[in-house]
Structure formats: structure tokens, C-alpha cells
Design a protein around this motif. Structure first.
Motif, PDB file in Angstrom:
ATOM      1  N   LYS A  56      47.773 -25.169 -37.160  1.00 22.45           N
ATOM      2  CA  LYS A  56      48.502 -25.679 -36.299  1.00 22.45           C
ATOM      3  C   LYS A  56      48.552 -24.462 -35.204  1.00 22.45           C
ATOM      4  O   LYS A  56      48.962 -23.648 -35.477  1.00 22.45           O
ATOM      5  CB  LYS A  56      49.730 -26.305 -36.534  1.00 22.45           C
ATOM      6  N   PRO A  57      48.378 -24.714 -33.904  1.00 22.03           N
ATOM      7  CA  PRO A  57      48.719 -23.838 -32.923  1.00 22.03           C
ATOM      8  C   PRO A  57      50.117 -23.622 -32.848  1.00 22.03           C
ATOM      9  O   PRO A  57      50.888 -24.168 -32.857  1.00 22.03           O
ATOM     10  CB  PRO A  57      47.970 -24.334 -31.519  1.00 22.03           C
ATOM     11  N   THR A  58      50.414 -22.105 -32.255  1.00 20.30           N
ATOM     12  CA  THR A  58      51.693 -21.585 -32.091  1.00 20.30           C
ATOM     13  C   THR A  58      51.570 -20.917 -30.844  1.00 20.30           C
ATOM     14  O   THR A  58      50.755 -20.966 -29.965  1.00 20.30           O
ATOM     15  CB  THR A  58      52.071 -20.796 -33.203  1.00 20.30           C
ATOM     16  N   LYS A  59      52.928 -20.534 -30.493  1.00 17.95           N
ATOM     17  CA  LYS A  59      52.962 -19.886 -29.252  1.00 17.95           C
ATOM     18  C   LYS A  59      52.202 -18.702 -28.861  1.00 17.95           C
ATOM     19  O   LYS A  59      51.610 -18.191 -28.033  1.00 17.95           O
ATOM     20  CB  LYS A  59      54.403 -19.703 -28.957  1.00 17.95           C
ATOM     21  N   GLU A  60      52.017 -17.871 -30.349  1.00 16.49           N
ATOM     22  CA  GLU A  60      51.391 -16.809 -30.272  1.00 16.49           C
ATOM     23  C   GLU A  60      49.857 -16.891 -30.236  1.00 16.49           C
ATOM     24  O   GLU A  60      48.947 -16.128 -29.928  1.00 16.49           O
ATOM     25  CB  GLU A  60      51.883 -15.858 -31.598  1.00 16.49           C
ATOM     26  N   HIS A  61      49.486 -18.006 -31.129  1.00 19.28           N
ATOM     27  CA  HIS A  61      48.001 -18.239 -30.996  1.00 19.28           C
ATOM     28  C   HIS A  61      47.870 -19.804 -30.752  1.00 19.28           C
ATOM     29  O   HIS A  61      47.882 -20.685 -31.667  1.00 19.28           O
ATOM     30  CB  HIS A  61      47.492 -18.188 -32.667  1.00 19.28           C
ATOM     31  N   PRO A  62      47.807 -20.140 -29.355  1.00 19.21           N
ATOM     32  CA  PRO A  62      47.950 -21.402 -28.924  1.00 19.21           C
ATOM     33  C   PRO A  62      46.346 -21.853 -28.859  1.00 19.21           C
ATOM     34  O   PRO A  62      46.309 -23.288 -28.878  1.00 19.21           O
ATOM     35  CB  PRO A  62      48.505 -21.265 -27.414  1.00 19.21           C
ATOM     36  N   GLY A  63      45.402 -21.108 -29.145  1.00 15.22           N
ATOM     37  CA  GLY A  63      44.040 -21.682 -29.231  1.00 15.22           C
ATOM     38  C   GLY A  63      43.564 -22.014 -30.346  1.00 15.22           C
ATOM     39  O   GLY A  63      43.980 -21.681 -31.479  1.00 15.22           O
ATOM     40  N   ALA A  64      42.982 -23.292 -30.603  1.00  9.69           N
ATOM     41  CA  ALA A  64      42.252 -23.769 -31.989  1.00  9.69           C
ATOM     42  C   ALA A  64      41.423 -23.064 -32.382  1.00  9.69           C
ATOM     43  O   ALA A  64      40.713 -22.182 -31.754  1.00  9.69           O
ATOM     44  CB  ALA A  64      41.759 -25.315 -31.757  1.00  9.69           C
ATOM     45  N   ALA A  65      41.393 -23.047 -33.885  1.00 11.33           N
ATOM     46  CA  ALA A  65      40.279 -22.264 -34.405  1.00 11.33           C
ATOM     47  C   ALA A  65      38.692 -22.907 -33.950  1.00 11.33           C
ATOM     48  O   ALA A  65      38.544 -23.970 -33.853  1.00 11.33           O
ATOM     49  CB  ALA A  65      40.252 -22.407 -35.787  1.00 11.33           C
ATOM     50  N   CYS A  66      37.778 -21.991 -33.606  1.00 10.59           N
ATOM     51  CA  CYS A  66      36.259 -22.217 -33.609  1.00 10.59           C
ATOM     52  C   CYS A  66      35.902 -22.742 -34.751  1.00 10.59           C
ATOM     53  O   CYS A  66      35.991 -22.235 -35.774  1.00 10.59           O
ATOM     54  CB  CYS A  66      35.580 -21.344 -32.962  1.00 10.59           C
ATOM     55  N   PRO A  67      35.389 -24.132 -34.751  1.00 15.90           N
ATOM     56  CA  PRO A  67      34.646 -24.760 -35.924  1.00 15.90           C
ATOM     57  C   PRO A  67      33.193 -24.104 -36.434  1.00 15.90           C
ATOM     58  O   PRO A  67      32.802 -24.410 -37.539  1.00 15.90           O
ATOM     59  CB  PRO A  67      34.172 -26.200 -35.741  1.00 15.90           C
ATOM     60  N   ILE A  68      32.733 -23.239 -35.520  1.00 18.90           N
ATOM     61  CA  ILE A  68      31.596 -22.536 -36.085  1.00 18.90           C
ATOM     62  C   ILE A  68      31.635 -21.275 -36.553  1.00 18.90           C
ATOM     63  O   ILE A  68      30.979 -20.754 -37.342  1.00 18.90           O
ATOM     64  CB  ILE A  68      30.494 -22.516 -34.642  1.00 18.90           C
ATOM     65  N   GLY A  69      32.503 -20.314 -35.949  1.00 15.39           N
ATOM     66  CA  GLY A  69      32.700 -19.101 -36.438  1.00 15.39           C
ATOM     67  C   GLY A  69      33.741 -18.219 -35.768  1.00 15.39           C
ATOM     68  O   GLY A  69      34.478 -18.754 -34.959  1.00 15.39           O
ATOM     69  N   THR A  70      33.788 -17.026 -36.138  1.00 14.30           N
ATOM     70  CA  THR A  70      34.687 -16.018 -35.634  1.00 14.30           C
ATOM     71  C   THR A  70      34.088 -14.800 -35.097  1.00 14.30           C
ATOM     72  O   THR A  70      34.916 -13.768 -34.994  1.00 14.30           O
ATOM     73  CB  THR A  70      35.880 -15.679 -36.433  1.00 14.30           C
TER      74      THR A  70
END
Length: 315
Positions: free
Chosen positions: A265-279
Motif C-alpha cells: 500500500k502506498p504511504t506518504k513517504e512512498h506514494p507511488g505504486a510498484a511497477c509490475p515490470i521491474g525496478t
């Protein structure tokens, strides 16, 4: 940025080639660099015009454009050097396939207001008050271009060193620090030379060519929101270092906002969703390179987004 303006005689892009040639119909363009000062020549087969090039704008890594003078007036050469071509071709947005005469084929007159703007972004100290004078300018973008006058700061910091650090705060107070600007002001600060959001809107610059306005494209990104210090220009690009062209070197900047685990779940520190492809190599997908034909080069689109196959170019 330190090499963004050169005396033409010091332009390595020109001196790598004894002669550069481009033809447009009956007009033949040459830049001869055998001598100390590059000579620009245009002929239509009947008449020939020549002029020594004075100023080279751009490092030559992508391209380099030139100014010369005639009768005290500045003119922009109709041709520019492009690294991908290793040759000259029409200056971007200045192509004239059917000029009225040889003079128009050779160059575009540049008025003093535009000359001042060009030098203000490519050099330091070209104008003192309202007076334009190239005799005392510093070529390229150096410290004072962004930080303002630095003599008092330098004096204070040197004195502080002699006093074992006493007075450091006074020295810091005497210099402008762009790093302290708000996200919006920070991007506008860079945009003062790299074209702001408002510059694009007010000049109606549409289509792929506004890719060259990185501040506009960045602020048009969904993730910009109301401004976030994690995606300003200087969050990714250190103006004191050369530009990194390694896509992977920017991944940690992306992951400062985006989650790395799918389903988290997104947080204030990390509001962006995870990429389903990679990092890894995020920018290769989410900041695609756009080819600009008259620049003979592709530029990363700073409108950060999920790119859909076959989508039209997003304004």
C-alpha cells in the motif's frame, strides 16, 4: 554546462573537421577550420559570401550553432553542426529551402534583445545593467550564473577558514542557494534557461518540440502533483556534474517515491505504486526518448508516465 558557449576559434567540434559541407539546392555551405578562426562561406554558384565565425553555442555533443557579425550586427548562421551527422545541416527551426537571396540563405539577423537572452543563458557577465558587452564575459555556465555574485561569499569563507570555521554561516548567507527553493520555484529556476511551463503555454509550443522544455514536461507529469522535491530537476541532475546517460543511475531517484513490492500500500513517504515490470532502468520505459528530426537527435521525455502502445504524443 561550462562548455555551453565558446569562442568559435576554440570549438573542438569544428577543429575536428578541416572542412564541413552542406548543400541545399543551388546553395553550398562550407565551414573551413584550417585557420585559427573558422570561416563560414555560402555560395549560389554566382556570388559568394564569407564571414569569420565568432561564437559557438552548445558543446557539440548534440549540436553547435554559430553567431557572426556584419556591420556591427549579429547574425545566426543558417547551418548548425550535429554530432550524429558529423557534419552541418540546417539550424533547427531555421530551415529555408527557398531563400529570397544569398544573404537570407546565409544567416538570420538576430536583434539585440534576443542576443542578450542567448548570452545570458550561455555565459556569465555579458550584460552589466542594460549594457551588453562581450569583452568581459565568462564563457559557459559557471558558479555565478546560478549562485549570483560571489566575491563577498568567497572573502567571508576564506576568512572563516583562517579562523577555524568561525563565520561559516555568514559566508553562506552572502550567496544565493538554489537548493533551498520550493519544488515549483526550483523547476522554474532551471526553466529560466531550459523553458518554463508558462513559456510553453504563452508561446503555444505544441507537438514533439516541447520535449526540449524539460521543466514543462516534468510539471505536466501526473506524479508532479502540487510539486515534490523528489522529482525536481536537481533531484536527478547534479548541475556540478556531467550528465549521466546511464538509465540505471536514476533508478534510486524513482524508488524514492515508488514502492518496490507489488501489492504494497502506498504511504506518504512512498506514494507511488510498484511497477509490475521491474525496478531497473525505469526511465527507459517511463521517460521514452523522442526523436526530433531537425535536431538529428533523440531526447528523453520528462513527462513521466505509463506509456501505452500506439498512444498519441501527450501534450
Amino acid at each position: 554546462m561550462a562548455g555551453t558557449l565558446l569562442h568559435a576559434r576554440d570549438a573542438g567540434a569544428l577543429h575536428k573537421h578541416a572542412e564541413l559541407i552542406f548543400r541545399n539546392g543551388k546553395y553550398l555551405y562550407r565551414i573551413n577550420s584550417n585557420g585559427d578562426i573558422p570561416e563560414f562561406t555560402v555560395t549560389d554558384g554566382e556570388r559568394t559570401l564569407s564571414a569569420p565565425l565568432l561564437w559557438a553555442f552548445g558543446t557539440g555533443k548534440v549540436g553547435q550553432s554559430y553567431l557572426f557579425q556584419r556591420n556591427g550586427n549579429y547574425l545566426e548562421s543558417r547551418v548548425t553542426y550535429f554530432s550524429t551527422l558529423q557534419n552541418i545541416h540546417f539550424t533547427p527551426t531555421r530551415a529555408l529551402t527557398s531563400p529570397h537571396d544569398l544573404e537570407e540563405a546565409m544567416a538570420r539577423p538576430v536583434g539585440m534583445p534576443e542576443v542578450k537572452r542567448c548570452f545570458s543563458c550561455h555565459s556569465v557577465g555579458s550584460s552589466i545593467g542594460e549594457k551588453f558587452n562581450t569583452d568581459k564575459l565568462t564563457v559557459g555556465v559557471t558558479c555565478e550564473a546560478c549562485h549570483g555574485p560571489g566575491s563577498k561569499h568567497s572573502t567571508a569563507m576564506q576568512a572563516s577558514q583562517l579562523q577555524q570555521g568561525i563565520g561559516d554561516e555568514e559566508g553562506k548567507r552572502l550567496i544565493f542557494d538554489p537548493a533551498k527553493l520550493s519544488p515549483g520555484d526550483s523547476v522554474d529556476f532551471c526553466g529560466s534557461c531550459h523553458i518554463t511551463w508558462w513559456d510553453v503555454k504563452l508561446t503555444h509550443l505544441v507537438g514533439v518540440y516541447n520535449v526540449r522544455s524539460q521543466p514543462y514536461r516534468l510539471m505536466s507529469s501526473k506524479c508532479w502533483g502540487n510539486g515534490d522535491s523528489r522529482i525536481t530537476c536537481v533531484a536527478c541532475h547534479d548541475p556540478h556534474e556531467s550528465l549521466s546517460e546511464d538509465a540505471g543511475s536514476y533508478d534510486q531517484k524513482c524508488l524514492a517515491c515508488h514502492l518496490t513490492t507489488s501489492g504494497a500500500k502506498p504511504t506518504k513517504e512512498h506514494p507511488g505504486a510498484a511497477c509490475p515490470i521491474g525496478t531497473k532502468n525505469c526511465s527507459t520505459c517511463h521517460m521514452p526518448k523522442i526523436n526530433l528530426p531537425d535536431m538529428h537527435h533523440s531526447f528523453a521525455d520528462h513527462r513521466i508516465r505509463v506509456v501505452r502502445p500506439g498512444e498519441s504524443f501527450p501534450e
